[in-house]
Write a protein that holds these residues in place. Structure first.
Motif, PDB file in Angstrom:
ATOM      1  N   MET A   1       0.805  -1.216   0.000  1.00 13.64           N
ATOM      2  CA  MET A   1       0.000   0.000   0.000  1.00 13.64           C
ATOM      3  C   MET A   1       0.843   1.274   0.000  1.00 13.64           C
ATOM      4  SD  MET A   1      -3.166  -0.830  -0.268  1.00 13.64           S
ATOM      5  CE  MET A   1      -3.923   0.742   0.110  1.00 13.64           C
ATOM      6  N   GLU A   2       2.139   1.144   0.237  1.00 19.26           N
ATOM      7  CA  GLU A   2       3.029   2.302   0.174  1.00 19.26           C
ATOM      8  C   GLU A   2       3.262   2.758  -1.261  1.00 19.26           C
ATOM      9  OE1 GLU A   2       6.658   1.328   2.133  1.00 19.26           O
ATOM     10  OE2 GLU A   2       5.717   0.923   4.063  1.00 19.26           O
ATOM     11  N   HIS A   3       3.047   1.872  -2.231  1.00 16.03           N
ATOM     12  CA  HIS A   3       3.310   2.212  -3.637  1.00 16.03           C
ATOM     13  C   HIS A   3       2.167   3.082  -4.163  1.00 16.03           C
ATOM     14  CE1 HIS A   3       4.284   1.853  -7.871  1.00 16.03           C
ATOM     15  NE2 HIS A   3       5.401   1.222  -7.560  1.00 16.03           N
ATOM     16  N   ALA A   4       2.508   4.150  -4.855  1.00 12.33           N
ATOM     17  CA  ALA A   4       1.505   5.094  -5.346  1.00 12.33           C
ATOM     18  C   ALA A   4       0.536   4.461  -6.337  1.00 12.33           C
ATOM     19  CB  ALA A   4       2.199   6.290  -5.994  1.00 12.33           C
ATOM     20  N   ALA A   5       0.949   3.407  -7.006  1.00 10.91           N
ATOM     21  CA  ALA A   5       0.084   2.772  -8.012  1.00 10.91           C
ATOM     22  C   ALA A   5      -0.916   1.810  -7.401  1.00 10.91           C
ATOM     23  CB  ALA A   5       0.942   2.036  -9.044  1.00 10.91           C
ATOM     24  N   VAL A   6      -0.790   1.518  -6.102  1.00 11.33           N
ATOM     25  CA  VAL A   6      -1.633   0.511  -5.452  1.00 11.33           C
ATOM     26  C   VAL A   6      -2.779   1.186  -4.699  1.00 11.33           C
ATOM     27  CG1 VAL A   6      -1.705  -1.350  -3.751  1.00 11.33           C
ATOM     28  CG2 VAL A   6       0.269  -1.122  -5.269  1.00 11.33           C
ATOM     29  N   ALA A   7      -4.013   0.833  -5.087  1.00  9.97           N
ATOM     30  CA  ALA A   7      -5.191   1.361  -4.399  1.00  9.97           C
ATOM     31  C   ALA A   7      -5.693   0.409  -3.332  1.00  9.97           C
ATOM     32  CB  ALA A   7      -6.309   1.623  -5.407  1.00  9.97           C
ATOM     33  N   ASP A   8      -5.464  -0.882  -3.522  1.00 14.53           N
ATOM     34  CA  ASP A   8      -5.945  -1.889  -2.578  1.00 14.53           C
ATOM     35  C   ASP A   8      -5.095  -3.133  -2.764  1.00 14.53           C
ATOM     36  OD1 ASP A   8      -7.536  -2.779  -0.535  1.00 14.53           O
ATOM     37  OD2 ASP A   8      -9.417  -2.709  -1.647  1.00 14.53           O
ATOM     38  N   ALA A   9      -4.929  -3.890  -1.680  1.00 16.12           N
ATOM     39  CA  ALA A   9      -4.078  -5.079  -1.773  1.00 16.12           C
ATOM     40  C   ALA A   9      -4.474  -6.107  -0.726  1.00 16.12           C
ATOM     41  CB  ALA A   9      -2.608  -4.699  -1.587  1.00 16.12           C
ATOM     42  N   SER A  10      -4.294  -7.366  -1.083  1.00 13.28           N
ATOM     43  CA  SER A  10      -4.515  -8.460  -0.141  1.00 13.28           C
ATOM     44  C   SER A  10      -3.497  -9.551  -0.438  1.00 13.28           C
ATOM     45  CB  SER A  10      -5.931  -9.010  -0.280  1.00 13.28           C
ATOM     46  OG  SER A  10      -6.172 -10.014   0.683  1.00 13.28           O
ATOM     47  N   VAL A  11      -2.997 -10.170   0.624  1.00 13.54           N
ATOM     48  CA  VAL A  11      -1.996 -11.240   0.489  1.00 13.54           C
ATOM     49  C   VAL A  11      -2.561 -12.507   1.111  1.00 13.54           C
ATOM     50  CG1 VAL A  11       0.304 -12.029   1.166  1.00 13.54           C
ATOM     51  CG2 VAL A  11      -0.044  -9.645   0.452  1.00 13.54           C
ATOM     52  N   VAL A  12      -2.438 -13.616   0.392  1.00 13.22           N
ATOM     53  CA  VAL A  12      -2.907 -14.911   0.879  1.00 13.22           C
ATOM     54  C   VAL A  12      -1.793 -15.937   0.750  1.00 13.22           C
ATOM     55  CG1 VAL A  12      -5.275 -14.391   0.206  1.00 13.22           C
ATOM     56  CG2 VAL A  12      -3.816 -15.678  -1.363  1.00 13.22           C
ATOM     57  N   GLY A  13      -1.926 -17.018   1.490  1.00  7.31           N
ATOM     58  CA  GLY A  13      -0.991 -18.122   1.368  1.00  7.31           C
ATOM     59  C   GLY A  13      -1.530 -19.159   0.389  1.00  7.31           C
TER      60      GLY A  13
ATOM     61  N   ASP B   1       4.791  -7.259 -12.809  1.00  6.80           N
ATOM     62  CA  ASP B   1       6.219  -7.541 -12.620  1.00  6.80           C
ATOM     63  C   ASP B   1       6.913  -6.398 -11.889  1.00  6.80           C
ATOM     64  OD1 ASP B   1       5.984  -9.982 -13.864  1.00  6.80           O
ATOM     65  OD2 ASP B   1       6.696  -9.271 -15.817  1.00  6.80           O
ATOM     66  N   GLU B   2       6.552  -5.152 -12.251  1.00  7.54           N
ATOM     67  CA  GLU B   2       7.161  -3.998 -11.586  1.00  7.54           C
ATOM     68  C   GLU B   2       6.823  -3.978 -10.093  1.00  7.54           C
ATOM     69  OE1 GLU B   2       7.035  -0.813 -15.320  1.00  7.54           O
ATOM     70  OE2 GLU B   2       5.407  -0.877 -13.850  1.00  7.54           O
ATOM     71  N   LEU B   3       5.554  -4.205  -9.784  1.00  5.10           N
ATOM     72  CA  LEU B   3       5.143  -4.171  -8.382  1.00  5.10           C
ATOM     73  C   LEU B   3       5.753  -5.310  -7.591  1.00  5.10           C
ATOM     74  CD1 LEU B   3       1.362  -3.238  -8.744  1.00  5.10           C
ATOM     75  CD2 LEU B   3       3.207  -1.784  -7.866  1.00  5.10           C
ATOM     76  N   LEU B   4       5.839  -6.492  -8.208  1.00  4.71           N
ATOM     77  CA  LEU B   4       6.434  -7.640  -7.533  1.00  4.71           C
ATOM     78  C   LEU B   4       7.886  -7.369  -7.193  1.00  4.71           C
ATOM     79  CD1 LEU B   4       6.031 -10.596  -6.587  1.00  4.71           C
ATOM     80  CD2 LEU B   4       6.749 -11.310  -8.874  1.00  4.71           C
ATOM     81  N   ALA B   5       8.628  -6.845  -8.158  1.00  2.87           N
ATOM     82  CA  ALA B   5      10.048  -6.553  -7.922  1.00  2.87           C
ATOM     83  C   ALA B   5      10.208  -5.464  -6.868  1.00  2.87           C
ATOM     84  CB  ALA B   5      10.707  -6.130  -9.231  1.00  2.87           C
ATOM     85  N   TRP B   6       9.360  -4.431  -6.945  1.00  2.00           N
ATOM     86  CA  TRP B   6       9.452  -3.325  -5.983  1.00  2.00           C
ATOM     87  C   TRP B   6       9.175  -3.821  -4.566  1.00  2.00           C
ATOM     88  CZ3 TRP B   6       5.918  -1.242  -2.593  1.00  2.00           C
ATOM     89  CH2 TRP B   6       6.236   0.002  -2.034  1.00  2.00           C
ATOM     90  N   ALA B   7       8.103  -4.615  -4.414  1.00  3.11           N
ATOM     91  CA  ALA B   7       7.742  -5.100  -3.080  1.00  3.11           C
ATOM     92  C   ALA B   7       8.802  -6.029  -2.518  1.00  3.11           C
ATOM     93  CB  ALA B   7       6.394  -5.810  -3.134  1.00  3.11           C
TER      94      ALA B   7
END
Length: 517
Positions: free
Chosen positions: A434-446, A471-477
């Motif tokens: 959620m710190e990334h400016a391009a992300v409005a909403d996020a959820s992480v699951v196993g 790919d950009e968001l994955l690498a950034w996170a």
């Protein structure tokens, strides 16, 4: 008004008793507005009496149950109050449950009557023949006797019923994706402290509460009931939309609202949000789902009035409160234990943990469910007994307490990801995304992993189309996350699946990911 103040300050009273005092204090004041319709306290009182008298005529007695499954309306409110006057428990059911689940809930609570509208009646049609309750129609086209003709005659009053603290006030069913959800029995004793919000800074006679969450939800009831008990006006919004909310708030000079985080997010995203006059707001409340520090800060910056977040469960136990406008440095937390609430953090072995360590939250207070209706085994599973023999309610949430007594939620115990023997808390990963400016909403699951047992996967909604690639968001996170926290995959989706009160349905994300391969 002194009689009302004295009544509110009692160790125990009833919602119906307090409502009667408000009727006497200002009978012509508008109690509820819905669309173009409105009803005064006097009219609502008389309508509730006619319904209660009809329920008693049909054999409803203290200890019984009456179900309501419909969109929010003035008559929904009247049936709710009427049921309490008979000493029966209200069972408000979710129209979004399957027909089979609804039939199971009606049978489980033993409801003698089920009040529905046309949409719910059509939904229930395949199973209606097997439902033992009497259907009463709240709208034209609904199954059963039309409410207007079924009610007792004008001027009818029910036989008075004595209410004791341990009598069931309502039975609220937990959300469930399979089988019959558990019925959470809340007593009049548990509900009574909520009415004490009638004193400032809560709901008083000049309050205008805008209700846009479903009336079957405890989230709604903890604000809706105190608004009426406090002699204010409730504005019902049966179907939420962000612009419509702002229009109603401006039109009716709303002073209070209970909203879930996704509603705040959507309201603030309205393009001309700042053009609406929201200056009458005194307090906004929030509960039911994770509320990011960034979103709280935006609400405080752009929306007049204070912001209070409640953390707790429908089952009760311990609750926390964060008065966000007084603690801007604690927006990442859910606040401190409310007065009279004992909240602790325990480890997997059931032992209490010190501040700073993550464990399951357990709580104890005067607001605790009696238990799950007809499910003593599930009730025992939901309890933790302290070394001193005190009964606590287990939340299933993982959290840690800081040195100041503020709690930070790490996620649900069942959602915790165990990867290579290490505990990964989805909330930590979601906060980074959620710190990334391009992300409005996020959820992480196993998701299952051959190498690690489980591995984290992220689902992200963008703030604008093509704002970033997966790919950009994955690498950034992953560059910001610890080695054992790194995401195995990231998917961009249009919208996170959510329940009616804003909880992310993580099992749907997991199932969709598995199906997509």
């Amino acid at each position: 008004m002194s009689a009302i103040r004295d009544y509110v300050q009692q160790p125990f009273g009833t919602f119906t008793g307090l409502f009667a005092l408000q009727v006497a204090a200002d009978p012509e004041k508008t109690a509820v507005l819905c669309g173009d319709a409105g009803i005064s306290y006097r009219e609502l009182d008389a309508r509730a009496d006619r319904i209660a008298a009809a329920l008693q005529r049909d054999g409803v007695k203290p200890g019984g149950a009456v179900a309501i499954c419909a969109s929010a309306s003035i008559d929904y409110v009247a049936v709710f109050i009427a049921t309490l006057r008979t000493g029966a428990a209200v069972a408000p059911l979710s129209p979004s449950a399957t027909a089979e689940q609804l039939a199971g809930m009606i049978a489980d609570c033993g409801a003698s009557h089920i009040f529905t509208d046309a949409a719910v009646s059509a939904h229930l049609a395949p199973v209606a023949a097997g439902v033992g309750a009497d259907f009463i129609a709240l709208t034209e086209g609904a199954r059963g006797a039309p409410l207007e003709g079924w009610m007792a005659p004008e001027g009818a009053r029910p036989e008075p019923v004595g209410i004791t603290p341990d009598m069931a006030f309502n039975i609220i069913y937990s959300s469930g994706t399979t089988g019959t959800p558990k019925g959470i029995v809340q007593s009049h004793r548990m509900r009574w402290p909520h009415n004490q919000l009638t004193d400032p800074p809560g709901f008083g006679p000049d309050a205008v509460g805008l209700v846009s969450t479903p009336l079957y939800s405890n989230t709604t009831l903890v604000a809706f009931l105190p608004a009426l008990a406090g002699g204010g006006t409730v504005v019902l919004m049966p179907k939420f939309d962000a612009r419509g909310f702002l229009e109603l708030a401006q039109q009716h000079r709303a002073t209070h609202a209970m909203l879930v985080p996704v509603q705040y997010q959507r309201i603030l995203a309205v393009e001309d949000f700042d053009a609406f006059d929201l200056s009458a707001f005194r307090l906004k409340y929030c509960t039911s789902a994770p509320f990011s520090a960034e979103l709280k800060a935006e609400v405080l910056r752009r929306w007049p009035g204070g912001l209070i977040e409640f953390y707790g469960m429908t089952e009760g136990g311990g609750s926390c409160v964060l008065v966000a406008h007084e603690h801007p440095d604690k927006l990442h937390t859910v606040g401190k234990a409310m007065p009279g609430h004992d909240i602790r953090v325990i480890g997997p072995d059931g032992r209490e943990l010190p501040p700073g360590e993550v464990g399951e939250v357990v709580g104890r207070s005067g607001s605790m469910m009696t238990g799950y209706h007809g499910r003593p085994d599930k009730t025992r599973e939901a309890e933790w007994i302290s070394p001193q023999g005190e009964r606590f309610i287990r939340t299933g949430d993982l959290a840690k307490m800081d040195a100041d007594g503020f709690f930070t939620i790490a996620g649900r115990a069942k959602d915790m990801i165990i990867s290579g023997g290490m505990n990964i808390y989805p909330a930590d990963l979601e906060a980074v995304l959620m710190e990334h400016a391009a992300v409005a909403d996020a959820s992480v699951v196993g998701v299952p992993s051959k190498d690690w047992g489980e591995t984290p996967v992220a689902f992200v909604c963008l703030s604008a189309p093509d704002a970033a690639s997966a790919d950009e968001l994955l690498a950034w996170a992953n560059a910001k996350l610890g080695k054992m926290q790194r995401l195995a995959d990231l998917r961009i989706i249009d919208e996170l699946p959510r329940s009616a009160i804003g909880k992310v349905l993580k099992r749907e994300l997991q199932a969709g990911y598995a199906a997509a391969g």
